[in-house]
Design a protein around this motif. Structure first.
Motif, PDB file in Angstrom:
ATOM      1  N   ALA A 169       4.562   9.907  -4.738  1.00 33.97           N
ATOM      2  CA  ALA A 169       4.729   9.146  -3.509  1.00 33.97           C
ATOM      3  C   ALA A 169       5.178   7.717  -3.787  1.00 33.97           C
ATOM      4  O   ALA A 169       5.442   6.952  -2.855  1.00 33.97           O
ATOM      5  CB  ALA A 169       3.427   9.148  -2.706  1.00 33.97           C
ATOM      6  N   GLY A 170       5.268   7.335  -5.072  1.00 34.48           N
ATOM      7  CA  GLY A 170       5.689   5.981  -5.440  1.00 34.48           C
ATOM      8  C   GLY A 170       4.623   4.938  -5.183  1.00 34.48           C
ATOM      9  O   GLY A 170       4.936   3.768  -4.975  1.00 34.48           O
ATOM     10  N   LEU A 171       3.362   5.343  -5.223  1.00 29.37           N
ATOM     11  CA  LEU A 171       2.273   4.429  -4.883  1.00 29.37           C
ATOM     12  C   LEU A 171       1.362   4.113  -6.058  1.00 29.37           C
ATOM     13  O   LEU A 171       0.305   3.509  -5.876  1.00 29.37           O
ATOM     14  CB  LEU A 171       1.437   5.038  -3.744  1.00 29.37           C
ATOM     15  CG  LEU A 171       2.201   5.300  -2.445  1.00 29.37           C
ATOM     16  CD1 LEU A 171       1.360   6.143  -1.500  1.00 29.37           C
ATOM     17  CD2 LEU A 171       2.616   3.993  -1.806  1.00 29.37           C
ATOM     18  N   GLU A 172       1.752   4.496  -7.283  1.00 31.20           N
ATOM     19  CA  GLU A 172       0.856   4.303  -8.423  1.00 31.20           C
ATOM     20  C   GLU A 172       0.591   2.837  -8.732  1.00 31.20           C
ATOM     21  O   GLU A 172      -0.417   2.512  -9.345  1.00 31.20           O
ATOM     22  CB  GLU A 172       1.378   5.028  -9.671  1.00 31.20           C
ATOM     23  CG  GLU A 172       2.590   4.398 -10.308  1.00 31.20           C
ATOM     24  CD  GLU A 172       3.917   4.875  -9.738  1.00 31.20           C
ATOM     25  OE1 GLU A 172       4.944   4.557 -10.354  1.00 31.20           O
ATOM     26  OE2 GLU A 172       3.947   5.537  -8.711  1.00 31.20           O
ATOM     27  N   GLY A 173       1.433   1.946  -8.294  1.00 25.51           N
ATOM     28  CA  GLY A 173       1.230   0.527  -8.557  1.00 25.51           C
ATOM     29  C   GLY A 173       0.382  -0.179  -7.514  1.00 25.51           C
ATOM     30  O   GLY A 173       0.031  -1.349  -7.667  1.00 25.51           O
ATOM     31  N   GLU A 174       0.044   0.526  -6.457  1.00 23.96           N
ATOM     32  CA  GLU A 174      -0.729  -0.079  -5.370  1.00 23.96           C
ATOM     33  C   GLU A 174      -2.206  -0.151  -5.738  1.00 23.96           C
ATOM     34  O   GLU A 174      -2.771   0.819  -6.237  1.00 23.96           O
ATOM     35  CB  GLU A 174      -0.565   0.740  -4.085  1.00 23.96           C
ATOM     36  CG  GLU A 174       0.858   0.821  -3.575  1.00 23.96           C
ATOM     37  CD  GLU A 174       1.392  -0.503  -3.101  1.00 23.96           C
ATOM     38  OE1 GLU A 174       0.618  -1.301  -2.528  1.00 23.96           O
ATOM     39  OE2 GLU A 174       2.597  -0.752  -3.318  1.00 23.96           O
ATOM     40  N   GLY A 175      -2.832  -1.270  -5.450  1.00 24.24           N
ATOM     41  CA  GLY A 175      -4.264  -1.409  -5.687  1.00 24.24           C
ATOM     42  C   GLY A 175      -5.074  -0.665  -4.639  1.00 24.24           C
ATOM     43  O   GLY A 175      -6.136  -0.133  -4.917  1.00 24.24           O
ATOM     44  N   GLU A 176      -4.569  -0.662  -3.431  1.00 24.82           N
ATOM     45  CA  GLU A 176      -5.198   0.069  -2.348  1.00 24.82           C
ATOM     46  C   GLU A 176      -4.124   0.541  -1.382  1.00 24.82           C
ATOM     47  O   GLU A 176      -3.059  -0.070  -1.276  1.00 24.82           O
ATOM     48  CB  GLU A 176      -6.243  -0.776  -1.629  1.00 24.82           C
ATOM     49  CG  GLU A 176      -5.690  -2.074  -1.101  1.00 24.82           C
ATOM     50  CD  GLU A 176      -6.778  -3.086  -0.780  1.00 24.82           C
ATOM     51  OE1 GLU A 176      -7.796  -3.111  -1.499  1.00 24.82           O
ATOM     52  OE2 GLU A 176      -6.587  -3.836   0.164  1.00 24.82           O
ATOM     53  N   LEU A 177      -4.408   1.635  -0.712  1.00 26.96           N
ATOM     54  CA  LEU A 177      -3.420   2.240   0.179  1.00 26.96           C
ATOM     55  C   LEU A 177      -3.749   1.917   1.628  1.00 26.96           C
ATOM     56  O   LEU A 177      -4.901   2.043   2.054  1.00 26.96           O
ATOM     57  CB  LEU A 177      -3.399   3.762   0.000  1.00 26.96           C
ATOM     58  CG  LEU A 177      -3.145   4.300  -1.399  1.00 26.96           C
ATOM     59  CD1 LEU A 177      -3.068   5.827  -1.364  1.00 26.96           C
ATOM     60  CD2 LEU A 177      -1.878   3.729  -1.992  1.00 26.96           C
ATOM     61  N   SER A 178      -2.715   1.523   2.366  1.00 22.53           N
ATOM     62  CA  SER A 178      -2.880   1.324   3.804  1.00 22.53           C
ATOM     63  C   SER A 178      -3.001   2.694   4.475  1.00 22.53           C
ATOM     64  O   SER A 178      -2.818   3.732   3.835  1.00 22.53           O
ATOM     65  CB  SER A 178      -1.670   0.574   4.367  1.00 22.53           C
ATOM     66  OG  SER A 178      -0.516   1.408   4.292  1.00 22.53           O
ATOM     67  N   ARG A 179      -3.257   2.716   5.748  1.00 18.52           N
ATOM     68  CA  ARG A 179      -3.382   3.981   6.476  1.00 18.52           C
ATOM     69  C   ARG A 179      -2.089   4.789   6.378  1.00 18.52           C
ATOM     70  O   ARG A 179      -2.120   5.997   6.140  1.00 18.52           O
ATOM     71  CB  ARG A 179      -3.751   3.725   7.935  1.00 18.52           C
ATOM     72  CG  ARG A 179      -4.168   4.984   8.681  1.00 18.52           C
ATOM     73  CD  ARG A 179      -4.662   4.657  10.080  1.00 18.52           C
ATOM     74  NE  ARG A 179      -5.866   3.864  10.103  1.00 18.52           N
ATOM     75  CZ  ARG A 179      -7.102   4.350  10.104  1.00 18.52           C
ATOM     76  NH1 ARG A 179      -7.282   5.660  10.061  1.00 18.52           N
ATOM     77  NH2 ARG A 179      -8.146   3.556  10.147  1.00 18.52           N
ATOM     78  N   ALA A 180      -0.955   4.125   6.537  1.00 13.35           N
ATOM     79  CA  ALA A 180       0.335   4.832   6.458  1.00 13.35           C
ATOM     80  C   ALA A 180       0.597   5.351   5.039  1.00 13.35           C
ATOM     81  O   ALA A 180       1.047   6.483   4.864  1.00 13.35           O
ATOM     82  CB  ALA A 180       1.472   3.909   6.900  1.00 13.35           C
TER      83      ALA A 180
END
Length: 162
Positions: free
Chosen positions: A84-95
């Motif tokens: 999903a291309g989110l591995e660098g995110e510290g936390e995920l928003s609802r979307a």
């Protein structure tokens, strides 16, 4: 056959009200578990969130009930986060969490369907060969029957994905 299996499963998940509701409930539960210390879901919460979503979807969504017998393992959770291309995110928003969940369960459904097809096909092919040997059928006939059976299994699995 129209859409690819991946797109077909993705569309089925995204248009299911139960999927959106279970994602929202899991997101809210993660925030509550962290006592709302963060505005989003932290990476360490994703495996538990996936298990919560799975538990809810298993009761309400036939696609998950049929093809995902157990919650996705941590390795699949991590792979979905990367995909999903989110591995660098510290936390995920609802979307972002919704995108992650769609990726995770799409891949889990496809993996479950593929595993079921691979388990069924060899056993049936062996049975067809056995019947062909007993009936003394020509090898070409046995091969065509196996091909028709395999195509039937593939079609049945594909049609069940949407």
């Amino acid at each position: 056959m129209g859409l690819s299996p991946s797109k077909r499963v993705d569309a089925a998940l995204r248009r299911a009200p139960a999927f959106a509701a279970s994602c929202d409930a899991a997101f809210d539960r993660c925030l509550a578990d962290a006592q709302r210390a963060f505005p989003g879901v932290r990476r360490y919460q994703l495996a538990d969130a996936a298990a919560n979503i799975h538990s809810e979807l298993r009761r309400t969504l036939p696609l998950v009930r049929r093809w995902v017998p157990s919650p996705p393992p941590r390795t699949r959770v991590d792979a979905a986060l990367r995909a999903a291309g989110l591995e660098g995110e510290g936390e995920l928003s609802r979307a972002q969490f919704g995108e992650f969940a769609a990726e995770l369960f799409r891949e889990a459904v496809l993996a479950g369907a593929l595993e079921a097809a691979l388990v069924r096909a060899p056993a049936a092919a062996a049975g067809i060969v056995g019947v062909g040997l007993v009936a003394r059928a020509a090898p070409g006939v046995v091969g065509r029957v196996i091909a028709v059976y395999a195509a039937g299994v593939a079609t049945a699995v594909y049609l069940s994905l949407g």
